[in-house]
Design a protein around this motif. Structure first.
Motif, PDB file in Angstrom:
ATOM      1  N   LEU A 116       0.812  -1.210   0.000  1.00 22.47           N
ATOM      2  CA  LEU A 116       0.000   0.000   0.000  1.00 22.47           C
ATOM      3  C   LEU A 116       0.849   1.265   0.000  1.00 22.47           C
ATOM      4  CD1 LEU A 116      -2.739  -1.044   2.602  1.00 22.47           C
ATOM      5  CD2 LEU A 116      -2.865  -1.130   0.110  1.00 22.47           C
ATOM      6  N   SER A 117       2.078   1.159   0.485  1.00 27.56           N
ATOM      7  CA  SER A 117       2.950   2.328   0.571  1.00 27.56           C
ATOM      8  C   SER A 117       3.850   2.473  -0.647  1.00 27.56           C
ATOM      9  CB  SER A 117       3.814   2.243   1.835  1.00 27.56           C
ATOM     10  OG  SER A 117       4.661   1.103   1.780  1.00 27.56           O
ATOM     11  N   THR A 118       3.687   1.579  -1.640  1.00 30.84           N
ATOM     12  CA  THR A 118       4.566   1.592  -2.809  1.00 30.84           C
ATOM     13  C   THR A 118       3.747   1.622  -4.091  1.00 30.84           C
ATOM     14  OG1 THR A 118       6.113   0.191  -1.567  1.00 30.84           O
ATOM     15  CG2 THR A 118       6.491   0.421  -3.937  1.00 30.84           C
ATOM     16  N   PRO A 119       3.994   2.598  -4.982  1.00 28.89           N
ATOM     17  CA  PRO A 119       3.289   2.624  -6.270  1.00 28.89           C
ATOM     18  C   PRO A 119       3.477   1.312  -7.015  1.00 28.89           C
ATOM     19  CG  PRO A 119       4.505   4.662  -5.935  1.00 28.89           C
ATOM     20  CD  PRO A 119       4.923   3.727  -4.842  1.00 28.89           C
ATOM     21  N   LEU A 120       2.475   0.933  -7.780  1.00 29.89           N
ATOM     22  CA  LEU A 120       2.476  -0.361  -8.448  1.00 29.89           C
ATOM     23  C   LEU A 120       3.742  -0.596  -9.265  1.00 29.89           C
ATOM     24  CD1 LEU A 120       0.488  -2.770  -8.689  1.00 29.89           C
ATOM     25  CD2 LEU A 120      -0.288  -1.784 -10.845  1.00 29.89           C
ATOM     26  N   THR A 127       6.665  -9.659  -6.738  1.00 26.66           N
ATOM     27  CA  THR A 127       5.368  -9.475  -6.083  1.00 26.66           C
ATOM     28  C   THR A 127       4.284  -9.128  -7.097  1.00 26.66           C
ATOM     29  OG1 THR A 127       5.705  -7.104  -5.649  1.00 26.66           O
ATOM     30  CG2 THR A 127       6.544  -8.666  -4.007  1.00 26.66           C
ATOM     31  N   LEU A 128       4.670  -8.752  -8.317  1.00 23.10           N
ATOM     32  CA  LEU A 128       3.699  -8.404  -9.348  1.00 23.10           C
ATOM     33  C   LEU A 128       3.370  -9.568 -10.272  1.00 23.10           C
ATOM     34  CD1 LEU A 128       4.975  -4.861 -10.411  1.00 23.10           C
ATOM     35  CD2 LEU A 128       2.972  -5.405  -9.029  1.00 23.10           C
TER      36      LEU A 128
END
Length: 236
Positions: A116-120, A127-128
């Protein structure tokens, strides 16, 4: 001075060469055993028998180390994006993710809240990959790209919610036979929480796997209906 340690064959014992995989594997062991707060470069260096400064070659800071641990765990999640039975694949992924969460409960906050604290686009590639693979699975099943994204969000929202719920501590006193006392629900005012107190037997018999499967069945049934109603190219 003491002499160098020798192996059984008589040669000088050598430490295994450092690698990113070795560093992250040891980091995961520390998190599994003692929690996220225990993981520092200094502690990891002690566990590996190395100068902590030598670890920065494999993780530039603690944040990168945490990201690496997330990737290591998610690499254990098998996903087959070409599976023609998309519902069976989503059900299997759900149960495998639950198993990983129960095996590595201290890593769950990294998987659920840290992104939540890191832009996609700035998140670790590992993790993507589940997102990319599940999008491919859903688009191949007939969902539009935008529709597949909506399905993914609903799917993972349910999965993470279930996992967080299951990892909560239900039992207050495991030695107590009376379920109301065992769960600590006797502390709730009877007039204000009659339904919750009455559900004590059901709460005590909680089966995480069965609960997950029931929820997935409801979700998949709704998605299948959407797919059949909107045709071969469902949108949002």
């Amino acid at each position: 001075m003491g002499s160098p340690k020798t192996s059984a064959a008589g040669g000088t014992a050598r430490k295994a060469p450092l690698s990113r995989e070795l560093v992250l594997t040891k980091a995961l062991e520390v998190v599994d055993e003692e929690g996220l707060d225990a993981l520092t470069m200094r502690r990891l260096g002690q566990e590996l028998g190395r100068d902590p400064m030598s670890l920065y070659r494999y993780a530039e800071n603690r944040a990168a180390l945490l990201d690496g641990v997330s990737e290591l765990v998610l690499n254990e999640l098998p996903i087959e994006p070409d599976d023609p039975d998309w519902k069976a694949q989503l059900r299997l992924i759900a149960h495998n993710l639950r198993s990983l969460a129960l095996e590595h409960p201290n890593v769950v906050p990294l998987l659920v809240t840290r992104p939540l604290s890191t832009p996609l686009g700035l998140r670790p590639l590992g993790t993507l990959r589940p997102l990319e693979q599940i999008l491919s699975l859903l688009i191949g099943a007939g969902f539009s790209p935008a529709g597949a994204l909506h399905v993914y969000r609903a799917y993972y929202g349910f999965l993470y919610g279930h996992i967080l719920n299951e990892l909560q501590e239900f039992v207050v006193d495991p030695e107590e036979n009376e379920v109301l006392l065992r769960l600590g629900l006797h502390r709730l005012p009877a007039k204000e929480f009659p339904r919750l107190r009455a559900l004590a037997p059901a709460l005590a018999e909680y089966d995480g796997s069965a609960e997950l499967d029931q929820g997935i069945t409801i979700l998949l049934s709704g998605l299948e209906t959407q797919l059949s109603l909107t045709g071969a190219n469902p949108t949002d």
